[in-house]
Design a protein around this motif. Structure first.
Motif, PDB file in Angstrom:
ATOM      1  N   LYS A   1      -2.043 -11.138  -3.403  1.00  0.00           N
ATOM      2  CA  LYS A   1      -2.733 -11.583  -4.603  1.00  0.00           C
ATOM      3  C   LYS A   1      -3.203 -10.432  -5.481  1.00  0.00           C
ATOM      4  CE  LYS A   1      -2.202 -15.800  -3.275  1.00  0.00           C
ATOM      5  NZ  LYS A   1      -1.154 -16.609  -3.899  1.00  0.00           N
ATOM      6  N   LEU A   2      -3.632  -9.328  -4.870  1.00  0.00           N
ATOM      7  CA  LEU A   2      -4.083  -8.186  -5.660  1.00  0.00           C
ATOM      8  C   LEU A   2      -2.951  -7.217  -5.973  1.00  0.00           C
ATOM      9  CD1 LEU A   2      -7.588  -7.373  -4.101  1.00  0.00           C
ATOM     10  CD2 LEU A   2      -6.989  -8.939  -5.959  1.00  0.00           C
ATOM     11  N   GLY A   3      -1.782  -7.455  -5.379  1.00  0.00           N
ATOM     12  CA  GLY A   3      -0.628  -6.614  -5.679  1.00  0.00           C
ATOM     13  C   GLY A   3      -0.755  -5.194  -5.153  1.00  0.00           C
ATOM     14  N   VAL A   4      -1.544  -4.985  -4.094  1.00  0.00           N
ATOM     15  CA  VAL A   4      -1.715  -3.640  -3.541  1.00  0.00           C
ATOM     16  C   VAL A   4      -0.437  -3.179  -2.866  1.00  0.00           C
ATOM     17  CG1 VAL A   4      -3.036  -2.253  -1.896  1.00  0.00           C
ATOM     18  CG2 VAL A   4      -4.198  -3.957  -3.299  1.00  0.00           C
ATOM     19  N   GLY A   5       0.261  -4.092  -2.221  1.00  0.00           N
ATOM     20  CA  GLY A   5       1.484  -3.722  -1.516  1.00  0.00           C
ATOM     21  C   GLY A   5       1.218  -3.535  -0.034  1.00  0.00           C
ATOM     22  N   LEU A   6       2.248  -3.747   0.772  1.00  0.00           N
ATOM     23  CA  LEU A   6       2.096  -3.734   2.218  1.00  0.00           C
ATOM     24  C   LEU A   6       1.701  -2.365   2.756  1.00  0.00           C
ATOM     25  CD1 LEU A   6       2.373  -5.287   4.856  1.00  0.00           C
ATOM     26  CD2 LEU A   6       4.812  -4.747   4.855  1.00  0.00           C
TER      27      LEU A   6
ATOM     28  N   PHE B   1      -7.059 -12.455   5.016  1.00  0.00           N
ATOM     29  CA  PHE B   1      -7.625 -11.448   4.122  1.00  0.00           C
ATOM     30  C   PHE B   1      -6.594 -10.368   3.807  1.00  0.00           C
ATOM     31  CE2 PHE B   1     -10.622  -7.839   3.215  1.00  0.00           C
ATOM     32  CZ  PHE B   1     -11.126  -8.368   2.040  1.00  0.00           C
ATOM     33  N   ALA B   2      -5.819  -9.977   4.804  1.00  0.00           N
ATOM     34  CA  ALA B   2      -4.757  -8.992   4.563  1.00  0.00           C
ATOM     35  C   ALA B   2      -3.720  -9.547   3.597  1.00  0.00           C
ATOM     36  CB  ALA B   2      -4.098  -8.596   5.883  1.00  0.00           C
ATOM     37  N   ASP B   3      -3.362 -10.831   3.774  1.00  0.00           N
ATOM     38  CA  ASP B   3      -2.399 -11.455   2.861  1.00  0.00           C
ATOM     39  C   ASP B   3      -2.946 -11.486   1.441  1.00  0.00           C
ATOM     40  OD1 ASP B   3      -0.619 -11.862   4.868  1.00  0.00           O
ATOM     41  OD2 ASP B   3      -1.101 -13.975   5.187  1.00  0.00           O
TER      42      ASP B   3
ATOM     43  N   THR C   1      -1.793  -1.324   1.648  1.00  0.00           N
ATOM     44  CA  THR C   1      -2.783  -2.101   2.381  1.00  0.00           C
ATOM     45  C   THR C   1      -2.958  -1.553   3.787  1.00  0.00           C
ATOM     46  OG1 THR C   1      -2.153  -4.072   1.128  1.00  0.00           O
ATOM     47  CG2 THR C   1      -3.431  -4.428   3.127  1.00  0.00           C
ATOM     48  N   ALA C   2      -1.849  -1.165   4.418  1.00  0.00           N
ATOM     49  CA  ALA C   2      -1.921  -0.595   5.769  1.00  0.00           C
ATOM     50  C   ALA C   2      -2.697   0.715   5.780  1.00  0.00           C
ATOM     51  CB  ALA C   2      -0.510  -0.385   6.318  1.00  0.00           C
ATOM     52  N   TRP C   3      -2.464   1.559   4.771  1.00  0.00           N
ATOM     53  CA  TRP C   3      -3.223   2.814   4.692  1.00  0.00           C
ATOM     54  C   TRP C   3      -4.716   2.553   4.501  1.00  0.00           C
ATOM     55  CZ3 TRP C   3      -1.796   7.237   6.411  1.00  0.00           C
ATOM     56  CH2 TRP C   3      -0.455   7.652   6.359  1.00  0.00           C
ATOM     57  N   ILE C   4      -5.034   1.596   3.653  1.00  0.00           N
ATOM     58  CA  ILE C   4      -6.443   1.279   3.397  1.00  0.00           C
ATOM     59  C   ILE C   4      -7.127   0.828   4.690  1.00  0.00           C
ATOM     60  CG2 ILE C   4      -7.995  -0.359   2.247  1.00  0.00           C
ATOM     61  CD1 ILE C   4      -6.001  -0.348  -0.116  1.00  0.00           C
ATOM     62  N   PHE C   5      -6.491  -0.087   5.401  1.00  0.00           N
ATOM     63  CA  PHE C   5      -7.131  -0.620   6.602  1.00  0.00           C
ATOM     64  C   PHE C   5      -7.109   0.375   7.756  1.00  0.00           C
ATOM     65  CE2 PHE C   5      -7.096  -4.720   4.518  1.00  0.00           C
ATOM     66  CZ  PHE C   5      -8.256  -5.287   5.016  1.00  0.00           C
ATOM     67  N   THR C   6      -6.133   1.268   7.779  1.00  0.00           N
ATOM     68  CA  THR C   6      -6.154   2.323   8.793  1.00  0.00           C
ATOM     69  C   THR C   6      -7.371   3.220   8.597  1.00  0.00           C
ATOM     70  OG1 THR C   6      -3.738   2.307   9.013  1.00  0.00           O
ATOM     71  CG2 THR C   6      -4.911   4.277   9.764  1.00  0.00           C
ATOM     72  N   ALA C   7      -7.636   3.578   7.337  1.00  0.00           N
ATOM     73  CA  ALA C   7      -8.813   4.402   7.045  1.00  0.00           C
ATOM     74  C   ALA C   7     -10.105   3.667   7.402  1.00  0.00           C
ATOM     75  CB  ALA C   7      -8.818   4.799   5.567  1.00  0.00           C
ATOM     76  N   VAL C   8     -10.180   2.381   7.047  1.00  0.00           N
ATOM     77  CA  VAL C   8     -11.367   1.592   7.384  1.00  0.00           C
ATOM     78  C   VAL C   8     -11.513   1.479   8.894  1.00  0.00           C
ATOM     79  CG1 VAL C   8     -12.443  -0.684   7.202  1.00  0.00           C
ATOM     80  CG2 VAL C   8     -11.270   0.295   5.224  1.00  0.00           C
ATOM     81  N   PHE C   9     -10.399   1.299   9.587  1.00  0.00           N
ATOM     82  CA  PHE C   9     -10.431   1.200  11.048  1.00  0.00           C
ATOM     83  C   PHE C   9     -10.987   2.474  11.675  1.00  0.00           C
ATOM     84  CE2 PHE C   9      -7.816   1.726  15.059  1.00  0.00           C
ATOM     85  CZ  PHE C   9      -8.675   0.971  15.848  1.00  0.00           C
ATOM     86  N   VAL C  10     -10.558   3.617  11.193  1.00  0.00           N
ATOM     87  CA  VAL C  10     -11.055   4.888  11.724  1.00  0.00           C
ATOM     88  C   VAL C  10     -12.570   4.991  11.547  1.00  0.00           C
ATOM     89  CG1 VAL C  10     -11.019   7.395  11.403  1.00  0.00           C
ATOM     90  CG2 VAL C  10      -8.871   6.108  11.417  1.00  0.00           C
ATOM     91  N   VAL C  11     -13.071   4.561  10.393  1.00  0.00           N
ATOM     92  CA  VAL C  11     -14.505   4.643  10.106  1.00  0.00           C
ATOM     93  C   VAL C  11     -15.301   3.709  11.012  1.00  0.00           C
ATOM     94  CG1 VAL C  11     -16.302   4.237   8.376  1.00  0.00           C
ATOM     95  CG2 VAL C  11     -14.177   5.394   7.721  1.00  0.00           C
TER      96      VAL C  11
ATOM     97  N   VAL D   1     -11.262  -5.636  11.673  1.00  0.00           N
ATOM     98  CA  VAL D   1     -10.457  -4.583  11.050  1.00  0.00           C
ATOM     99  C   VAL D   1      -9.225  -4.261  11.891  1.00  0.00           C
ATOM    100  CG1 VAL D   1     -10.456  -2.185  10.280  1.00  0.00           C
ATOM    101  CG2 VAL D   1     -12.443  -3.627   9.830  1.00  0.00           C
ATOM    102  N   VAL D   2      -9.393  -4.192  13.206  1.00  0.00           N
ATOM    103  CA  VAL D   2      -8.243  -3.866  14.055  1.00  0.00           C
ATOM    104  C   VAL D   2      -7.232  -5.007  14.049  1.00  0.00           C
ATOM    105  CG1 VAL D   2      -9.050  -4.786  16.274  1.00  0.00           C
ATOM    106  CG2 VAL D   2      -7.607  -2.767  16.240  1.00  0.00           C
ATOM    107  N   SER D   3      -7.703  -6.241  13.864  1.00  0.00           N
ATOM    108  CA  SER D   3      -6.766  -7.358  13.777  1.00  0.00           C
ATOM    109  C   SER D   3      -5.892  -7.236  12.536  1.00  0.00           C
ATOM    110  CB  SER D   3      -7.525  -8.693  13.761  1.00  0.00           C
ATOM    111  OG  SER D   3      -8.205  -8.886  12.541  1.00  0.00           O
ATOM    112  N   VAL D   4      -6.481  -6.844  11.429  1.00  0.00           N
ATOM    113  CA  VAL D   4      -5.717  -6.641  10.197  1.00  0.00           C
ATOM    114  C   VAL D   4      -4.758  -5.469  10.359  1.00  0.00           C
ATOM    115  CG1 VAL D   4      -5.847  -6.164   7.730  1.00  0.00           C
ATOM    116  CG2 VAL D   4      -7.602  -7.571   8.808  1.00  0.00           C
ATOM    117  N   THR D   5      -5.254  -4.377  10.921  1.00  0.00           N
ATOM    118  CA  THR D   5      -4.458  -3.165  11.038  1.00  0.00           C
ATOM    119  C   THR D   5      -3.244  -3.374  11.936  1.00  0.00           C
ATOM    120  OG1 THR D   5      -6.509  -1.887  10.790  1.00  0.00           O
ATOM    121  CG2 THR D   5      -4.565  -0.710  11.566  1.00  0.00           C
ATOM    122  N   GLY D   6      -3.462  -3.981  13.121  1.00  0.00           N
ATOM    123  CA  GLY D   6      -2.348  -4.230  14.021  1.00  0.00           C
ATOM    124  C   GLY D   6      -1.307  -5.144  13.413  1.00  0.00           C
TER     125      GLY D   6
END
Length: 427
Positions: A48-53, A41-43, A56-66, A88-93
């Motif tokens: 594929k969506l062109g968000v960038g590494l 999912f992170a890949d 993507t890390a910032w997005i999942f860090t915020a989701v992880f905190v929530v 979420v933590v698997s993606v973030t790490g």
């Protein structure tokens, strides 16, 4: 004996039931599912969506905190928020390790060493404060905080060591599944032979990350390999993510209904664990040492062997050298113009900062190039081979059909300009 932390928490009225599920076969199944979907999912979001590494890390860090905030507020283990946090933590790490590797160019062996030391520090502080590392005693906010910090570091460490193993060996996704699977099976046998349960659990927990990620890569990778090698199943990251999200949801629903992995009572959650046989634990510890030596020897042997994989294919095609425009001389102008149009669109979008548009155009370019192979290659195999090598370089900068994340826009623009030069007609 009640620890200081647990005594303080009991007085404050915040002592909880165990916040971690029972370690049954369901625990390991869903843990591997979460790891796989986290990787794929992170890949998909990153590439594929062109968000960038980094984004993507910032997005999942915020989701992880929530999601972690929600999990910490609960007083007992509840399947859905717990396993959502694991996903979420698997993606973030994983993303943190990828940033070190792909953005900061930190070698994987250094990342592996740093995260190993960090994990040892976390375990040390956890033990000094709580006098236990057992997940069966995650019954206070302090212990749960240590638990999730440990999980985050294990995912980062698992990512680094898993990627480093692939870098050393050059194994394909199918073959790479076997090493962590074999190690987990060996740890299971040692545990049944009397190994320390806490040590066995955390070693297996770390190894589930490369196992799940390798399974995800195997499912998502395209069906391209050298003769005699296993190939990917070409499901793609999006399809792989959907399949595993569905399996996770089904498993969580089952666990929610059956409560088969729940420690039900206060006494069950707080009864001291019975100590194992010290002699058997020492023998099993020697077994862990032999397993580590055998793994190191296997990796050393694999590293010394010629690597067969994507790299040799790139090296073979790079030996073909043609002047600009020579590669397309025998190709129909309509097909070349269509390819150049897509390459030009991708270049313009990359220059304007439209990463999503540039990625989409590059992907369309790949699809058209693959569709034209049957008609172009017979016309001029040398020209087609030359352009295919450059096309692959373009796709690599976008992370298309490659395991690496998208590269910097400047690199994408440079490879697209080279491709456009190579396809320029009238030269």
């Amino acid at each position: 004996m009640t620890t200081t932390s647990e005594a303080r928490t009991r007085r404050s009225g915040r002592l909880m039931l165990n916040k971690v599920p029972e370690v049954t076969v369901w625990f390991w199944v869903i843990k591997i599912l979460c790891t796989t979907v986290g990787e794929s999912f992170a890949d998909w979001i990153n590439m594929k969506l062109g968000v960038g590494l980094v984004n993507t890390a910032w997005i999942f860090t915020a989701v992880f905190v929530v999601v972690l905030g929600v999990q910490l507020r609960l007083k007992r283990y509840v399947p859905f928020p717990y396993w959502l946090t694991v996903v979420v933590v698997s993606v973030t790490g994983t993303l943190y390790t990828d940033i070190l590797t792909d953005q900061l160019n930190v070698p994987l062996w250094i990342s592996s060493a740093v995260f190993s030391v960090l994990l040892a520090v976390v375990f040390g502080v956890w033990w000094l404060r709580e006098r236990t590392l057992s997940i069966h005693s995650v019954t206070t906010p302090s212990r749960e905080s240590f638990y999730w910090l440990t999980v985050l570091v294990t995912f980062a460490l698992g990512t680094a060591t898993g990627d480093w193993t692939l870098e050393l060996t050059g194994w394909t996704p199918g073959v790479s599944v076997l090493l962590p699977l074999g190690l987990i099976a060996s740890i299971t046998l040692l545990r049944k032979s009397g190994a320390n349960p806490v040590l066995s659990f955390w070693l297996a927990y770390i190894l589930t990350r490369p196992l799940g990620a390798n399974i995800g890569d195997w499912l998502a990778s395209p069906k391209v390999a050298q003769p005699g090698e296993p190939t990917g199943l070409a499901l793609g990251t999006f399809t792989t993510s959907l399949i595993f999200l569905g399996l996770i949801l089904a498993t969580v629903v089952y666990l929610t209904v059956t409560r088969s992995d729940v420690t039900e009572t206060y006494d069950a959650a707080h009864t001291p664990q019975i100590a194992g046989d010290p002699r058997r634990e020492r023998i099993a510890l020697a077994g862990f040492g032999l397993l580590a030596v055998a793994t190191g020897a296997l990796l050393g042997w694999a590293h010394s062997r010629p690597h067969v994989g994507p790299a040799p294919e790139t090296d073979a095609t790079s030996t073909v050298q043609l002047a600009p425009g020579q590669a397309v001389k025998k190709f129909p102008s309509t097909k070349v113009d269509a390819l150049r149009t897509l390459a030009s669109t991708s270049l313009k979008d990359a220059q304007s900062g439209n990463a999503t548009g540039a990625h989409a155009a590059a992907q369309s370019l790949r699809d058209l190039w693959d569709a034209d192979q049957a008609s172009l290659q017979p016309l001029d195999n040398t020209g087609w081979t030359f352009l295919d090598a450059q096309m692959d370089q373009v796709l690599k900068t976008f992370g298309i059909d490659h395991s690496n994340p998208p590269m910097a826009p400047a690199r994408q623009e440079a490879e697209l300009r080279t491709l456009l030069t190579d396809m320029r007609r009238g030269t």
